[in-house]
Write an enzyme that holds these catalytic residues in place. Structure first.
Site, PDB file in Angstrom:
ATOM      1  CD  GLU A 261      -2.550   1.673   0.207  1.00  0.00           C
ATOM      2  OE1 GLU A 261      -2.978   2.914  -0.187  1.00  0.00           O
ATOM      3  OE2 GLU A 261      -2.971   0.863  -0.493  1.00  0.00           O
ATOM      4  CB  THR A 305      -6.015   1.101  -3.627  1.00  0.00           C
ATOM      5  OG1 THR A 305      -5.241   1.601  -2.915  1.00  0.00           O
ATOM      6  CG2 THR A 305      -5.787  -0.546  -3.371  1.00  0.00           C
ATOM      7  CG  HIS A 422      -4.297   3.763   3.312  1.00  0.00           C
ATOM      8  ND1 HIS A 422      -4.302   5.344   3.900  1.00  0.00           N
ATOM      9  CD2 HIS A 422      -4.837   3.720   2.360  1.00  0.00           C
ATOM     10  CE1 HIS A 422      -5.406   5.127   2.807  1.00  0.00           C
ATOM     11  NE2 HIS A 422      -5.583   4.479   2.282  1.00  0.00           N
ATOM     12  CG  ASP A 483      -1.569   1.153  -4.060  1.00  0.00           C
ATOM     13  OD1 ASP A 483      -0.450   1.868  -3.299  1.00  0.00           O
ATOM     14  OD2 ASP A 483      -2.868   1.043  -3.079  1.00  0.00           O
ATOM     15  CG  HIS A 484      -2.251   4.676  -4.764  1.00  0.00           C
ATOM     16  ND1 HIS A 484      -0.899   5.331  -3.768  1.00  0.00           N
ATOM     17  CD2 HIS A 484      -2.952   3.678  -4.316  1.00  0.00           C
ATOM     18  CE1 HIS A 484      -2.456   4.392  -2.817  1.00  0.00           C
ATOM     19  NE2 HIS A 484      -2.920   3.725  -2.880  1.00  0.00           N
TER      20      HIS A 484
END
Length: 728
Positions: A261, A305, A422, A483-484
């Site tokens: 994440e 996500t 996160h 993911d990003h």
């Protein structure tokens, strides 16, 4: 004729409406400067339109009140329209701070699918100046109850409403005309949201986006079987020849996909205060048994996500706005990895995730993708401090998943979605490593980011030790990917000093380079790995994995990615907003940059550069257009590859997952291949060691997240359904 003093006119209906419009304008300007940063790098025309564009729609909407002559209707209508404007602005401010983009209508419509956890980050995203969005409302209420504010019972002329409407439309036409002069075909070419907001304003952007959503819905209804033919022609031409060296090197092995994440590439090998932030991931990245990529980019849009998952599972991009999972996942047709591997190689599949099953609409989307099992938050103890705002902490997720993992029939395709790293990166003190000291920048987000990075790395280390002890390691591959981005563009300048860069010289090119995320395929026993400098992105993962796993004729599945290991693949990486990067040049936010980040003015482009930019832009536009056509029209309902069977989501139920696996194991008898059976019908849980301080804490009645499974009732084993029939 009625006469007013200098202040008295504000007590009239016209004055009241103009005051509300002025307040909308002032609040919008505050957001444009302090949050959206719209004036930075803007042209003269963009500055003019940004100053004007809050007025037309505010005048139009609030001016609707003039069509209601009675005071008891006029004032409520004006106030409601005003509040709608402010709410839209406030929501976009909060959203922009996290996603560096404006809220689309698709996002709004799918809000119930993504709201779990947003409360925690939403509070962290508030700033002190947010109080000014609502301070005037409080003043109005106080004045009203103190009877200092009274309704003007004298109605305006019948032409007043028409006058306000006409003037509002006139102002809008001015901004639209200026926008078309500065950016021809502003509407039809669908420039990114920031351009639309600069030229036309936030309200107008929302209206146009709503019309776009309606148009997409109409496209889906009007789609024909023949539409897929153009897609198939593109896919056939876009496919590149396989690199025989890598085809099938992981055939028959279990696949672990570990979703890191918000993890970015720059963290790999980074040291903070003399300590590696992620020593375990660094070791895996540089291992000779790992095929890793140093120029791998995230390509997510507003779905973040969920967009990353869409690309990895299907080889198609997320939507231009909103989330495919949230808005279309419930009835979309997919050719996804779990279904393909099930039907071609006999894989079972499962997702392990410590958040609510309905977050991003996963519980419905996964069924259409063919995932057999989904072990969401309802399968774990998320009480007390065991969970963060977005789900069960990573160390506990890996540890608590073992009773389910060890019952999966092998080979399996198992995805772990981690959440502790996160935003807002606020790690509990008990989870921090006393031997790791993070940065001391002015940003709590940046400082916290490295602490949660480090925690994530520790959880991966613990999981790897278990894999080796349990015997799963040698018969598996582990795919790890970010993911990003984790640090948004608004925080990048604060991060610059940590990376040894000058914040004053930070540009859009730097922001684009920061979109690199890790992608590595760790294949135990393989010795010919290494770090590749190939340029690629998340759209390329599916075709790459299918070939590594030796899936026969992978090119028959519709996707727009290319094998990262093919020497004939494209050299350009598309972003969701149609910008792009390559080894030589990058085109970002309307500017061309060389490989060192220097802007090349368009007037100075050489003939070769003009041709290359045109070629790359055409390639990027086509790739995105084909993907959007497939997704928005749901074209895969018209095409089934030879040997592939469509998924029937109604046959899947994610409750009672453990009981279903046990029932399947017993029915297979000696043919069962799950790890529990291989371990002489004994659990492997005792082989897993974690230092998570919350592991042995008793269950409490409080939790930071919801624990609901749409397919079942209680929180024991994912629900109380009596159906233990294994999923197909």
């Amino acid at each position: 004729m009625r006469h007013y003093g200098r202040i008295d006119w504000l007590k009239s209906r016209v004055g009241f409406v103009l005051l509300l419009v002025l307040l909308v304008w002032a609040k919008t300007m505050m957001a444009d400067v302090l949050d959206f940063n719209l004036f930075s790098g803007s042209s003269i025309i963009q500055i003019i339109t940004t100053l004007i564009n809050p007025l037309p729609l505010a005048l139009l909407l609030i001016g609707v009140a003039f069509y209601f002559r009675k005071a008891k209707l006029f004032y409520p209508v004006a106030i409601i329209m005003y509040v709608i404007n402010v709410v839209l602005l406030q929501l976009n401010v909060i959203y922009y701070r996290e996603f560096s983009d404006f809220m689309s209508v698709s996002t709004m419509l799918g809000y119930d699918k993504v709201n779990q956890g947003l409360g925690a980050s939403g509070f962290a995203l508030t700033n002190i100046h947010d109080i000014f969005f609502w301070a005037d409302v409080v003043v109005f209420v106080v004045l009203f109850f103190m009877k200092k504010f009274r309704f003007d019972k004298l109605a305006t002329t019948k032409l007043m409403g028409f006058s306000f409407t006409t003037f509002a439309l006139f102002l809008f036409l001015i901004t639209l005309t200026l926008g078309e002069i500065d950016r021809p075909q502003l509407i039809t070419r669908q420039f990114d949201s920031k351009y639309l907001v600069k030229y036309l304003g936030l309200d107008a952007y929302t209206v146009f986006d709503g019309l776009r959503v309606q148009r997409v819905n109409e496209q889906r209804k009007s789609a024909k079987k023949s539409d897929i033919d153009k897609v198939l022609a593109y896919v056939k031409k876009h496919n590149v020849s396989d690199n025989a060296k890598y085809v099938g090197v992981a055939k028959g092995k279990n696949v672990f996909v570990i979703h890191l994440e918000s993890f970015q590439q720059f963290v790999i090998d980074l040291k903070v205060n003399g300590k590696e932030v992620t020593p375990t991931l660094n070791s895996i990245y540089h291992s000779k048994s790992t095929i890793a990529f140093s120029n791998f980019f995230n390509q997510v849009g507003q779905g973040k996500t969920s967009d990353a998952e869409t690309m990895l599972e299907t080889g198609l991009f997320g939507l231009p706005t909103g989330s495919l999972f949230a808005t279309q996942g419930s009835d979309q047709t997919f050719e996804a990895m779990p279904a393909i591997l099930r039907q071609t190689e006999g894989y079972s599949s499962a997702v392990f995730h410590g958040n609510n099953a309905s977050f991003w609409n996963r519980s419905n989307t996964y069924k259409n993708m063919g995932y057999q099992y989904f072990f969401d938050a309802s399968y774990y103890d998320t009480s007390g401090e065991k969970a963060m705002g977005y789900g069960l902490k990573d160390k506990l997720l890996f540890y608590d998943s073992i009773p389910y993992l060890e019952r999966l029939q092998q080979p399996f395709y198992a995805k772990y979605i981690t959440v502790t790293n996160h935003f807002p990166y606020d790690l509990d003190e008990t989870d921090k490593d006393a031997n790791f000291k993070t940065t001391s920048t002015d940003s709590d987000v940046v400082n916290g980011y490295f602490e949660t990075n480090h925690y994530l790395d520790q959880s991966i280390a613990e999981f790897y030790k278990y894999l080796k002890k349990s015997g799963l390691y040698n018969n598996s591959i582990v795919v790890l990917y970010g993911d990003h981005y984790g640090i948004s563009n608004s925080e990048n300048k604060t991060l610059a000093s940590v990376l040894g860069k000058n914040a004053d010289n930070w540009t859009d090119w730097d922001n684009a380079q920061m979109q690199r995320v890790p992608f590595m395929v760790n294949i135990p026993g393989y010795t010919d790995g290494g770090v590749k400098d190939t340029y690629g992105g998340e759209i390329d993962v599916m075709p790459t994995l299918l070939r590594l796993l030796g899936v026969k004729n992978p090119s028959k599945y519709v996707n727009v990615g290319q094998d990262l290991l093919s020497s004939k693949r494209s050299k350009v990486v598309a972003f969701r907003d149609k910008d792009w990067v390559s080894a030589e040049y990058s085109y970002v936010n309307g500017n061309l940059y060389d490989k060192n980040g220097k802007v090349i003015a368009e007037d100075d482009w050489t003939t070769a550069q003009q041709k290359l930019v045109k070629k790359y832009q055409k390639e990027v536009n086509k790739q995105l257009a084909v993907s959007d056509s497939v997704n928005q029209k749901d074209l895969l309902r018209f095409y089934t590859p030879k040997g592939f069977k469509g998924i029937k989501a109604k046959n899947y139920n994610y409750s009672n997952g453990l009981n279903k696996l046990i029932k399947l194991e017993k029915s297979m008898g000696v043919r069962s291949t799950d790890q529990y059976t291989k371990n002489n019908d004994k659990t492997t849980q005792n082989l897993y060691n974690t230092d998570a301080p919350e592991k042995d804490l008793p269950k409490t009645n409080t939790s930071r997240i919801q624990q609901t499974n749409p397919d079942g009732g209680d929180t024991t084993d994912g629900g109380s359904s009596e159906d233990d029939t294994p999923n197909p």
